[in-house]
Design an enzyme around this catalytic site. Sequence first.
Site, PDB file in Angstrom:
ATOM      1  N   GLY A  59       0.781  -1.240   0.000  1.00 30.78           N
ATOM      2  CA  GLY A  59       0.000   0.000   0.000  1.00 30.78           C
ATOM      3  C   GLY A  59       0.807   1.282   0.000  1.00 30.78           C
ATOM      4  CG  ASN A 106      -3.206  -0.873 -12.834  1.00 27.56           C
ATOM      5  OD1 ASN A 106      -3.032  -1.028 -11.616  1.00 27.56           O
ATOM      6  ND2 ASN A 106      -2.584  -1.611 -13.730  1.00 27.56           N
ATOM      7  CG  MET A 126      -1.115  -7.726  -6.882  1.00 26.44           C
ATOM      8  SD  MET A 126      -0.395  -6.840  -8.314  1.00 26.44           S
ATOM      9  CE  MET A 126       1.152  -6.262  -7.630  1.00 26.44           C
ATOM     10  CG  ASN A 173       1.758   3.175  -5.747  1.00 22.47           C
ATOM     11  OD1 ASN A 173       2.158   4.191  -6.326  1.00 22.47           O
ATOM     12  ND2 ASN A 173       2.380   2.009  -5.833  1.00 22.47           N
ATOM     13  CG  LEU A 211      -7.199  -9.926 -14.716  1.00 18.42           C
ATOM     14  CD1 LEU A 211      -7.570 -10.953 -15.779  1.00 18.42           C
ATOM     15  CD2 LEU A 211      -6.473  -8.741 -15.340  1.00 18.42           C
ATOM     16  CG  HIS A 233       2.161  -2.365 -14.811  1.00 18.99           C
ATOM     17  ND1 HIS A 233       1.869  -3.526 -14.124  1.00 18.99           N
ATOM     18  CD2 HIS A 233       3.139  -2.682 -15.685  1.00 18.99           C
ATOM     19  CE1 HIS A 233       2.636  -4.500 -14.568  1.00 18.99           C
ATOM     20  NE2 HIS A 233       3.410  -4.019 -15.528  1.00 18.99           N
TER      21      HIS A 233
HETATM   22  C1  GAR Z   1       3.409  -1.225  -7.380  1.00 22.55           C
HETATM   23  O1  GAR Z   1       4.728  -1.213  -7.870  1.00 22.55           O
HETATM   24  C2  GAR Z   1       2.430  -1.280  -8.528  1.00 22.55           C
HETATM   25  O2  GAR Z   1       2.846  -0.577  -9.654  1.00 22.55           O
HETATM   26  C3  GAR Z   1       2.403  -2.767  -8.806  1.00 22.55           C
HETATM   27  O3  GAR Z   1       2.382  -3.346  -7.537  1.00 22.55           O
HETATM   28  C4  GAR Z   1       3.116  -2.517  -6.631  1.00 22.55           C
HETATM   29  C5  GAR Z   1       2.259  -2.293  -5.407  1.00 22.55           C
HETATM   30  O4  GAR Z   1       2.978  -1.630  -4.398  1.00 22.55           O
HETATM   31  N1  GAR Z   1       1.266  -3.119  -9.604  1.00 22.55           N
HETATM   32  C6  GAR Z   1       1.291  -4.085 -10.522  1.00 22.55           C
HETATM   33  O5  GAR Z   1       2.264  -4.771 -10.747  1.00 22.55           O
HETATM   34  C7  GAR Z   1      -0.006  -4.247 -11.293  1.00 22.55           C
HETATM   35  N2  GAR Z   1       0.131  -5.210 -12.314  1.00 22.55           N
HETATM   36  P1  GAR Z   1       2.218  -0.940  -3.192  1.00 22.55           P
HETATM   37  O6  GAR Z   1       1.233  -1.973  -2.628  1.00 22.55           O
HETATM   38  O7  GAR Z   1       3.300  -0.615  -2.210  1.00 22.55           O
HETATM   39  O8  GAR Z   1       1.503   0.280  -3.722  1.00 22.55           O
END
Ligand code: GAR
Length: 189
Positions: free
Chosen positions: A10, A99, A82, A12, A84, A101
């Site tokens: 989390g 989203n 994570m 982000n 769809l 990525h």
């Molecule tokens: C982030 O790097 C995000 O871009 C990626 O998961 C991580 C989550 O980090 N998302 C994907 O790979 C989507 N396919 P967080 O939980 O610390 O925000």
Amino acid sequence: MIGVLVSGNGTNLQALIDAGLPISGVAANRKDAFALQRAREAGIPVAVFGLDCHSTREERDRMMATWLEEHEVELVVLAGYMHLVTRPFLVRFPNRVVNVHPSLLPAFPGLHAIEQAIAAGVQETGVTVHLVDEGLDTGPVLRQEAISVAPVDTLEERIHAVEHRLLPEVVRSLLTDPAFATTTAKEIS
Ligand code: GAR
């Protein structure tokens, strides 16, 4: 108001909270997601929509959409979510699901984008913020920023720093400028 979907750490979500964006609900697909603790600490309502409690993904997504609507969500942010999202969810928030990525999509979609970029030997990877469709990390791009793969030992940290800057910027634009998504989005696949 914004609804945020999470599965993991989390960071982000934390960047969105720290940017002072109006988040009215955080939903996770797993109850052990640390992101839920961040939301609780910020006083944001949380809910868990695990697949173990719903007969199908579509059914789970309908319930999750209803919960978000009850929290007056107009924009949904997938922040390390994570799973769809299915059509019954997307039709409830048309062109209002984004989203983040950790690659320059369409390169390296999926769960292990950073490791795959390193393994592929590319010189540049990056961060993409895009509108979500039913595919795996597909949909029109809103922002991309390239990042040099070298030095590899700091790549993950540099990618996260860019994510934490770009995602709140794009989300703020989507909230304040109703035309932002349509004027900015570029098809990538
Ligand atoms: C982030 O790097 C995000 O871009 C990626 O998961 C991580 C989550 O980090 N998302 C994907 O790979 C989507 N396919 P967080 O939980 O610390 O925000």
